[in-house]
Scaffold this motif. Sequence first.
Motif, PDB file in Angstrom:
ATOM      1  N   PHE A 266       0.852  -1.192   0.000  1.00  0.00           N
ATOM      2  CA  PHE A 266       0.000   0.000   0.000  1.00  0.00           C
ATOM      3  C   PHE A 266       0.887   1.240   0.000  1.00  0.00           C
TER       4      PHE A 266
ATOM      5  N   LEU B 135      -3.634   6.436   0.609  1.00  0.00           N
ATOM      6  CA  LEU B 135      -2.883   5.178   0.479  1.00  0.00           C
ATOM      7  C   LEU B 135      -3.763   4.138  -0.211  1.00  0.00           C
TER       8      LEU B 135
ATOM      9  N   ASN C 192      -0.710  -0.817  -4.294  1.00  0.00           N
ATOM     10  CA  ASN C 192       0.237  -0.602  -5.390  1.00  0.00           C
ATOM     11  C   ASN C 192       0.491  -1.931  -6.122  1.00  0.00           C
TER      12      ASN C 192
ATOM     13  N   ASP D 128       2.570  -4.147  -5.980  1.00  0.00           N
ATOM     14  CA  ASP D 128       3.034  -5.318  -5.231  1.00  0.00           C
ATOM     15  C   ASP D 128       1.949  -5.980  -4.391  1.00  0.00           C
TER      16      ASP D 128
HETATM   17  N1  CMC Z   1       1.226   1.522   5.612  1.00  0.00           N
HETATM   18  C1  CMC Z   1       0.925   2.403   6.599  1.00  0.00           C
HETATM   19  N2  CMC Z   1       1.196   3.728   6.526  1.00  0.00           N
HETATM   20  C2  CMC Z   1       1.789   4.165   5.411  1.00  0.00           C
HETATM   21  C3  CMC Z   1       2.121   3.311   4.353  1.00  0.00           C
HETATM   22  C4  CMC Z   1       1.815   1.939   4.483  1.00  0.00           C
HETATM   23  N3  CMC Z   1       2.104   1.074   3.512  1.00  0.00           N
HETATM   24  N4  CMC Z   1       2.723   4.023   3.355  1.00  0.00           N
HETATM   25  C5  CMC Z   1       2.760   5.281   3.794  1.00  0.00           C
HETATM   26  N5  CMC Z   1       2.198   5.384   5.026  1.00  0.00           N
HETATM   27  C6  CMC Z   1       1.990   6.590   5.812  1.00  0.00           C
HETATM   28  C7  CMC Z   1       3.325   7.077   6.392  1.00  0.00           C
HETATM   29  O1  CMC Z   1       3.555   6.520   7.657  1.00  0.00           O
HETATM   30  C8  CMC Z   1       3.072   8.580   6.450  1.00  0.00           C
HETATM   31  O2  CMC Z   1       2.225   8.834   7.547  1.00  0.00           O
HETATM   32  P1  CMC Z   1       2.425  10.196   8.419  1.00  0.00           P
HETATM   33  O3  CMC Z   1       2.088  11.312   7.480  1.00  0.00           O
HETATM   34  O4  CMC Z   1       1.486  10.048   9.554  1.00  0.00           O
HETATM   35  O5  CMC Z   1       3.867  10.219   8.827  1.00  0.00           O
HETATM   36  C9  CMC Z   1       2.254   8.850   5.192  1.00  0.00           C
HETATM   37  O6  CMC Z   1       1.566   7.625   4.922  1.00  0.00           O
HETATM   38  C10 CMC Z   1       3.084   9.259   3.981  1.00  0.00           C
HETATM   39  O7  CMC Z   1       4.013   8.205   3.729  1.00  0.00           O
HETATM   40  P2  CMC Z   1       5.537   8.421   3.376  1.00  0.00           P
HETATM   41  O8  CMC Z   1       6.340   7.358   4.070  1.00  0.00           O
HETATM   42  O9  CMC Z   1       5.942   9.838   3.594  1.00  0.00           O
HETATM   43  O10 CMC Z   1       5.499   8.150   1.829  1.00  0.00           O
HETATM   44  P3  CMC Z   1       6.734   7.883   0.892  1.00  0.00           P
HETATM   45  O11 CMC Z   1       6.401   8.470  -0.427  1.00  0.00           O
HETATM   46  O12 CMC Z   1       7.999   8.330   1.517  1.00  0.00           O
HETATM   47  O13 CMC Z   1       6.794   6.278   0.802  1.00  0.00           O
HETATM   48  C11 CMC Z   1       6.389   4.069   0.152  1.00  0.00           C
HETATM   49  C12 CMC Z   1       6.267   5.544  -0.234  1.00  0.00           C
HETATM   50  C13 CMC Z   1       6.008   3.215  -1.045  1.00  0.00           C
HETATM   51  C14 CMC Z   1       7.854   3.766   0.500  1.00  0.00           C
HETATM   52  C15 CMC Z   1       5.464   3.782   1.357  1.00  0.00           C
HETATM   53  O14 CMC Z   1       4.126   4.041   1.008  1.00  0.00           O
HETATM   54  C16 CMC Z   1       5.630   2.371   1.880  1.00  0.00           C
HETATM   55  O15 CMC Z   1       6.534   2.107   2.669  1.00  0.00           O
HETATM   56  N6  CMC Z   1       4.748   1.408   1.430  1.00  0.00           N
HETATM   57  C17 CMC Z   1       4.878   0.016   1.827  1.00  0.00           C
HETATM   58  C18 CMC Z   1       5.962  -0.645   0.981  1.00  0.00           C
HETATM   59  C19 CMC Z   1       5.496  -0.888  -0.438  1.00  0.00           C
HETATM   60  O16 CMC Z   1       4.410  -1.374  -0.694  1.00  0.00           O
HETATM   61  N7  CMC Z   1       6.390  -0.579  -1.395  1.00  0.00           N
HETATM   62  C20 CMC Z   1       6.129  -0.776  -2.815  1.00  0.00           C
HETATM   63  C21 CMC Z   1       6.005   0.500  -3.528  1.00  0.00           C
HETATM   64  S1  CMC Z   1       5.293   0.372  -5.167  1.00  0.00           S
HETATM   65  C22 CMC Z   1       6.331  -0.529  -6.159  1.00  0.00           C
HETATM   66  C23 CMC Z   1       7.763  -0.258  -6.031  1.00  0.00           C
HETATM   67  O17 CMC Z   1       8.235   0.862  -6.005  1.00  0.00           O
HETATM   68  O18 CMC Z   1       8.483  -1.243  -5.968  1.00  0.00           O
END
Ligand code: CMC
Length: 430
Positions: free
Chosen positions: A300, A353, A356, A358
Amino acid sequence: MAESITITDNRTGESFEVPIVDGTVSAQQWSKHLPGIWFLDPALVTTAMSESAISYLDGEAGILRYRGYPIEQLAEQSTYLEVAYLLLNGELPTQAELSAWVEEVTHHTFIHENVRKRFLEGFHYDAHPMGMMMSTIAALATFYPEARNIADPNVRYQQIVRLIGKMPTVAAFAYRHRLGLPYIYPDPELSYTKNYMNMLWRRTEPKYMASPVLSRALEVLFILHADHEQNCSTNAMRAVGSSQADPYSTTAAAIAALSGPLHGGANEAVLRMLDEIGSKDNIPGFIEQVKAGKCKLMGFGHRVYKNYDPRARIIKRVAEEVFEVTGRNPKIDIAVELERIALSDEYFIKRKLYPNVDFYSGIIYQAMGFTPDHFTVLFGIPRTAGWLAQWQEMLTDPEQKIARPRQVYTGAEKRDFVPIEARGHQLVTA
Ligand code: CMC
């Protein structure tokens, strides 16, 4: 009137105007007027590193196109190798061009015997397939020393064909190595995905006949994973390639970036998460843990998509087709319920959220017979075309130079060396 932003330096009272072009302002314009003042942008969240004509992504609308073609149409009507050609060359091939391209890639699916005997067989039986892929692809650089001549378009092309051709072979050998099964060599009569399936799963039968539904599903998954603009591994490919390293070492760096659970490793992490949840009854409790920050809902969220990932939508549909052949993977029911609950929960709605790419892919891979540690390899094989298209675009872009960002130093001030006898417990605090 052209749009622009006026910046005033309050130290001197001087103003200057920066045009807004394609939703960006030029950092070069900024540094021309304000030399020595850098942008502090951890994780490059608001920085465009390059111009690119390869994939178009509208995160708010949930749109993905390769070279202008909607991902839905490509998934419906194209093949992986045709898409690879499109990504690399900018246009769809004619029949003659496609046939020549497929023949060339097929010709290069074999790998040097030393790679099989000395490298792959040297790995421990439970070595992670991504580790095997990464190091084997890096090792290929030593077999093709001419690959270092990255300025020559013909040499570049030769390595592109080799890398796309050899990735499934290395992946399949890594798969069989873990199972202790003899390696199956490429079969040039088979399509890209059918050949890969043959190398994975052929046992004693003289000819492995892949299910057309499953080989098409794999083809679609390969198309969906082929490129995705400036993601973490593509950024690694561009950054490492910008030092003019050879394409094998550069691709190995991209594989390393892909292996992490926040990127390609998420598909493996999703399956482990679904295993931990175990049944639908445990979903509300799991969601509470996610909201309390104890863990993430893997599969997600996305840096760019603030809407449903269009690839996840297609994969969810393909999953049902696959289950017609393999039988239903019961994890899909947990995943669908997890999605339903998450998408109606304020925490996920507020942060935009969505599932995605995956989230559902691993469920298909598992139904097809792959173990979770192989899932990220299934992402890396097709992404190779995107990495190489982006690498080539970077090398031929006259504006690109070695990737070398600035930093804001937060360490100790200058101080004199202290002989060891005179040191107390000095912890450097930044
Ligand atoms: N579950 C729970 N909370 C989440 C998630 C999640 N999967 N993703 C983001 N958040 C929250 C995060 O904690 C933050 O909350 P707050 O504003 O309260 O601090 C808010 O949403 C914004 O997230 P972020 O971490 O600033 O977003 P980012 O753009 O830095 O990260 C991401 C993007 C993909 C790394 C992240 O959404 C994540 O870790 N997802 C789970 C891992 C995942 O599914 N990765 C595959 C990505 S898609 C394919 C690829 O690239 O391979």
